[in-house]
Design an enzyme around this catalytic site. Structure first.
Site, PDB file in Angstrom:
ATOM      1  CD  GLU A 158      -2.182   2.935  -3.423  1.00 25.56           C
ATOM      2  OE1 GLU A 158      -3.294   3.427  -3.632  1.00 25.56           O
ATOM      3  OE2 GLU A 158      -1.683   2.880  -2.285  1.00 25.56           O
ATOM      4  CG  ASP A 195      -1.735   1.181   1.404  1.00 26.94           C
ATOM      5  OD1 ASP A 195      -2.623   1.347   0.553  1.00 26.94           O
ATOM      6  OD2 ASP A 195      -1.535   1.973   2.351  1.00 26.94           O
TER       7      ASP A 195
HETATM    8  C1  GLC Z   1      -3.961   3.429  -0.248  1.00 27.53           C
HETATM    9  C2  GLC Z   1      -5.231   2.637  -0.070  1.00 27.53           C
HETATM   10  C3  GLC Z   1      -6.279   3.540   0.467  1.00 27.53           C
HETATM   11  C4  GLC Z   1      -5.805   4.072   1.794  1.00 27.53           C
HETATM   12  C5  GLC Z   1      -4.439   4.734   1.683  1.00 27.53           C
HETATM   13  C6  GLC Z   1      -3.821   4.965   3.014  1.00 27.53           C
HETATM   14  O1  GLC Z   1      -4.105   4.424  -1.172  1.00 27.53           O
HETATM   15  O2  GLC Z   1      -5.589   2.023  -1.268  1.00 27.53           O
HETATM   16  O3  GLC Z   1      -7.513   2.919   0.594  1.00 27.53           O
HETATM   17  O4  GLC Z   1      -6.728   5.017   2.276  1.00 27.53           O
HETATM   18  O5  GLC Z   1      -3.532   3.928   0.976  1.00 27.53           O
HETATM   19  O6  GLC Z   1      -3.407   3.765   3.601  1.00 27.53           O
END
Ligand code: GLC
Ligand code: CA
Length: 561
Positions: A249, A198
């Site tokens: 991500e 993440d």
């Molecule tokens: C990422 C997740 C999201 C979350 C953020 C903070 O973007 O996909 O849902 O709010 O990280 O952890």
């Protein structure tokens, strides 16, 4: 064994909203187990579910309290093992969502830090503000409001990129690197082979004590040591000869920076989860505003991205939907008269681009936004912050509702619609009786909302329909897995200046696959020589003449030769 990265299919589950096996109105691992055959039938290889660890409940599980345990309402470690085995028996793997950028402020490490343990203070980004109780700088968090929070006991502020309850970790501290490695080791030992990291582009910070222009996120996106940290974590946790699949991500819009995470020989991520498709008609810094004339710039962003990835042998994960965006058909195309055509068009576009494809639960049946009529229905921290901020700026509740009904993450987080039974078949409990799952006095998991349109849109109905999004998806997934052109074919966008059609080809050893999609309601001619091609899939049933292809509203055709 998983298929190659470019043929893999991830199915992205928002667990609390997926399927409730024990009747408490919260989706759980046992519920997911009941649906494995369904996912297998679709053609899924990897099931990614958003965090199920013990959390503080501030951000849908992304504020983790205990990295080595599962929230009771989701199930137990034994359930997870069983899920892994059951999935594996069907040739599928599960993917855990690991949050490394921050931990919950209820996490032991943070609690120790604020109780005066200096060792743990150094796990976080605490500073003494020259302005006393006021934040040291004006930098804003991604969810709105200051990125600084004051802790009276220490007379210091800590830094948080996301919610106040999500304190950022300090990866300059080797103990934090070790902590991250241990998290992976724990889950590896349990048999997990796929991980999604993440918000990984945020783990290194620039000078957080400097002032930046409003909206400038450069101090925490792709920070100076991000690759150093990431390599250290991964190389310490995984050995080279082991087979894992690790995606991360990266919300950065900068293509050159994006590829650095996954470029050949970088030894970082196997693939980068990017936002070039999801941010179709909005921008990364402002998901609440939509561009009217988005189409040509969007096509260019997509093309630039895939060309750069290809030139650098960098791998990618392609998604139009996730738990972080509203529904694709509602946000981008048409969720009404042309819902089927719109849903199948978005699926087709993402299905044949180079990379792993990620389908978000419900996307495969064309689920839509929720169209709530009351601001109280919004549970997400980002939505709530937006409501507060907009009210303070003088926006009316009606205006705010309209914007949230278009963009809020809550739209994607409603219960999965399985049938036209009560609650769309998600849970047998009366919705009125649904209660949050509490830890101490905190509601940690809020039961999902039910989208009122479940009687019209649900799995059972979709599968029985002439116009079944599921069957279309299943078909193109099988095409995806058969063709060499998809596994390793060259990507090229065609009809680049066409203001209505998104089209590209994939080519391998003289074979070509072409996807042409009309993103609008007006009919339009495809100005491309299709001599010698045949139709592999089409979201309209009528026969097309290859000499003169006129695309109907939101029509997509996939050609091959
Ligand atoms: C990422 C997740 C999201 C979350 C953020 C903070 O973007 O996909 O849902 O709010 O990280 O952890
Ligand atoms: Ca349950």
């Amino acid at each position: 064994m998983l298929p190659s990265i470019n043929q893999r299919v991830i199915y992205h589950v928002y667990l609390k909203s997926f399927c409730d096996a024990n009747g408490d109105f919260i989706g759980d691992l046992k519920g997911l187990m009941q649906k494995l055959e369904y996912l297998k039938a679709l053609g899924v290889d990897i099931i990614w579910f958003t965090p199920i660890f013990k959390s503080g409940g501030a951000d849908g599980g992304y504020d983790i309290v205990d990295y080595n345990d599962i929230e009771e309402c989701f199930g137990s470690l034994d359930d997870l093992k069983e899920l892994i085995n059951q999935a594996r028996a069907l040739n599928m793997e599960i993917m855990l969502d690991i949050v490394l950028n921050h931990v919950s402020t209820k996490n032991e490490m943070f609690k120790k830090a604020i109780s005066g343990d200096k060792d743990y203070e150094d796990y976080f980004l605490f500073v003494k503000s020259p302005k006393g109780k006021d934040a040291p700088t004006k930098i804003e968090s991604v969810f709105g409001g200051s990125a600084w929070e004051y802790v009276p006991a220490l007379d210091k502020h800590y830094f948080h990129v996301f919610a106040i309850e999500q304190a950022d970790l300090n990866y300059d501290n080797p103990k934090v690197i070790k902590f991250a490695q241990d998290v992976f080791k724990f889950w590896k030992n349990l048999g997990v082979k796929c991980f999604r990291l993440d918000a990984i582009c945020h783990i290194s910070k620039g000078d957080i004590l400097k002032e930046y222009e409003k909206g400038d996120r450069s101090v925490h996106v792709n920070g100076p040591k991000v690759h150093e940290f990431l390599k250290e974590i991964l190389h310490g946790a995984f050995s080279k000869d082991e087979e894992y699949y690790i995606i991360g991500e990266v919300s950065s819009p900068n293509i050159d920076k994006l590829l650095q995470y996954t470029k050949k020989d970088r030894e970082e991520l196997d693939a980068v989860y990017h936002f070039k498709l999801q941010e179709t008609n909005c921008t990364s810094n402002n998901k609440w505003a939509f561009e009217e004339n988005y189409f040509l710039p969007f096509k260019k962003r997509v093309d630039d991205y895939f060309l750069a990835m290809q030139a650098n042998d960098a791998k990618t994960v392609n998604a139009f939907e996730s738990h972080d965006f509203s529904r694709g058909v509602s946000r981008i195309l048409n969720d009404n008269k042309y819902r089927y055509e719109s849903a199948t068009t978005l699926l087709s576009v993402q299905m044949f681009l180079p990379g792993t494809v990620s389908i978000f639960q419900g996307q495969e049946i064309g689920m839509t936004n929720a169209y709530f009529t009351d601001l109280n229905k919004f549970d997400d921290v980002e939505s709530k912050n937006y409501i507060n901020k907009s009210r303070s700026e003088g926006k009316s509740d009606k205006e705010i509702l309209d914007i949230l009904n278009k963009s809020s993450r809550d739209n994607a987080r409603t219960a999965m619609q399985w049938s036209s039974d009560k609650n769309g078949g998600f849970s047998v409990l009366d919705e009125k009786l649904a209660k949050p799952y509490y830890v101490d006095d905190t509601p940690v998991v809020i039961p999902p909302k039910i989208n009122p349109n479940y009687k019209e849109i649900n799995v059972k109905k979709d599968m029985e329909s002439q116009k079944s999004v599921f069957n279309f998806a299943k078909n193109i997934i099988s095409i995806r897995k058969e063709l060499k052109a998809i596994e390793c074919g060259k990507y090229e966008m065609i009809l680049k200046d066409d203001p209505q059609v998104l089209a590209y080809k994939r080519e391998f050893e003289g074979h070509e696959l072409i996807v042409v999609s009309n993103f609008f309601e007006n009919e339009t001619k495809v100005n491309y020589d299709l001599d010698g091609f045949k139709v592999l899939a089409d979201n309209y049933k009528e026969q097309v003449s290859l000499e003169n292809v006129i695309l109907k509203p939101y029509q997509t055709i996939i050609f091959y030769k």
